[in-house]
Design a protein around this motif. Sequence first.
Motif, mmCIF file in Angstrom:
data_model
loop_
_atom_site.group_PDB
_atom_site.id
_atom_site.type_symbol
_atom_site.label_atom_id
_atom_site.label_comp_id
_atom_site.label_asym_id
_atom_site.label_seq_id
_atom_site.Cartn_x
_atom_site.Cartn_y
_atom_site.Cartn_z
ATOM 1 N N ALA A 92 -53.979 -34.417 25.237
ATOM 2 C CA ALA A 92 -52.685 -34.797 24.649
ATOM 3 C C ALA A 92 -51.885 -33.535 24.395
ATOM 4 O O ALA A 92 -52.156 -32.810 23.441
ATOM 5 N N ARG A 93 -50.918 -33.280 25.275
ATOM 6 C CA ARG A 93 -50.099 -32.075 25.158
ATOM 7 C C ARG A 93 -49.196 -32.146 23.928
ATOM 8 O O ARG A 93 -48.922 -33.212 23.376
ATOM 9 N N GLY A 94 -48.716 -30.997 23.513
ATOM 10 C CA GLY A 94 -47.783 -30.916 22.406
ATOM 11 C C GLY A 94 -46.725 -29.862 22.679
ATOM 12 O O GLY A 94 -46.661 -29.284 23.765
ATOM 13 N N HIS A 95 -45.897 -29.605 21.683
ATOM 14 C CA HIS A 95 -44.844 -28.592 21.768
ATOM 15 C C HIS A 95 -45.418 -27.311 21.175
ATOM 16 O O HIS A 95 -45.057 -26.893 20.083
ATOM 17 N N ASP A 96 -46.319 -26.663 21.917
ATOM 18 C CA ASP A 96 -47.056 -25.533 21.352
ATOM 19 C C ASP A 96 -47.543 -24.608 22.465
ATOM 20 O O ASP A 96 -47.534 -24.945 23.641
ATOM 21 N N LEU A 97 -47.981 -23.423 22.059
ATOM 22 C CA LEU A 97 -48.401 -22.390 23.000
ATOM 23 C C LEU A 97 -49.567 -22.840 23.855
ATOM 24 O O LEU A 97 -49.585 -22.600 25.069
ATOM 25 N N THR A 98 -50.561 -23.470 23.262
ATOM 26 C CA THR A 98 -51.738 -23.885 24.024
ATOM 27 C C THR A 98 -51.360 -24.847 25.141
ATOM 28 O O THR A 98 -51.801 -24.694 26.287
ATOM 29 N N SER A 99 -50.532 -25.831 24.839
ATOM 30 C CA SER A 99 -50.111 -26.797 25.849
ATOM 31 C C SER A 99 -49.310 -26.122 26.960
ATOM 32 O O SER A 99 -49.486 -26.426 28.150
#
Length: 461
Positions: A221-228
């Motif tokens: 589950a992607r997000g609005h973040d560096l890892t994604s």
Amino acid sequence: MSTTPLPPPGCPAHGLGPDGLQRLYGVEAERDPMHLYEKLRAEHGAVAPVLVHGDLPAWLVLGHNENLEVARNSSRFARDPRVWRAVQEGEVVPEEHALGPLVTWWPVINFNDGPVFERLRSAVLESLQRFDRRGIRRYVMRFAHQLIDEFVATGRADLVAEFSTQLPMLVMTQLIGAPDEHGPKLVRAVPDMLEGSDTALASDEYVTTMLYQLVENKKAARGHDLTSWLLDHPAELTDVEVLAHVRVVLVAAYATTANLIANTLRMVLTDPRFRANLSGGRMTLPDALEQVLWDQPPINTVLGRWATADTVLGGQEIKRGDMLLLSLAAGNVDPEIRPDLSQSVHGNRSHLAFSAGAHECPGQDIGRAIADTGIEVLLARLPDIELTVDDSELSRRGTLMSQQLVELPVAFTPKRAGAAPAAPPAPGPMPFPTPATAVHVAPPPRTRQLWPWLGRLFRRR
């Protein structure tokens, strides 16, 4: 600074090695590195021969222009430690050695040049650039108010332990996309890991396992973040590369930004130029931050460049495979560019605080935003804040790489917690997967061996 007396000449802890070269470790180097830099500059000029841990020979680059020359020319001065002559001649520095983290190659941006470096850096830099500065400010405001609320009613605080060491990690937890509950745990674990305490191994294990779980969940589950963003980047990083670079950003951002906040707060509270100018409105806080980046950069010295061929630098004959250390702090006070250190440097960003060239710090704007906004909130909430000890009583600890304030005790008029307007909600990562949808996996095997060098990179010895 610490008032620990220097040992007499001839003592193993003294600054000179058996061949007369200056050691860059031990009591003298840790007590007052700036004095040591100037002594070396007076004796050798812009580039000085020195000894690092274990009396290994190296060159310390002291001049501003010479620092730029090395940092901007990766064809002459490589970042890849495999170029080091000692390595090519079969010498192996043990992992436990103080230089182990700096001379052991790993497939991350820190230790690569050329196409591999370009691929990795593009992923990290472009992902970091996707953050909106206003969004970061909202995160910083939210956590700065929370931290201030913890001590505002007491009228006293230690701004190192209770503010500067916590704020960057709480913000970075959000930027990498970790759930809120990991913030306080990382605030404790990362400093503990860097200190090399008795529980450092467990802290290192926790950080690596948490990031491993984070990568696995973001794959689901992607997000609005560096890892994604690293997972989705066209550079096609492997899962291990994603984990490694999230860890690089997390730890480096914490160590440097915490130091920047503490140093800036100290100068605001003790230096008459800043105290008067800030209250009079003639100097902005960003101006003050830039002055600190000139005078007390978060990192004193960047360890690790290697000459790819025989060359001349600062009048010194550098041999192929020689190791060079970039003294950012010494370069910032080079009399060739700053003959009068009492003069302010308003609007001048040509300092070396974030290095230069291809390996310049990619997260410097985020670090500035965290420091600027956090200090702004603190001064607005506590306008009458004052240091409770004399500036000369403040002590530092550290190594050649960096010097950190031990504490910054202050007093102010007690206020009611939560009296400040609540910070607006911070737009950012999508909610972390719930237990019902999260991908739960076992921790990676032998997590201690995955990326052990980074924790020791900042460790105080």
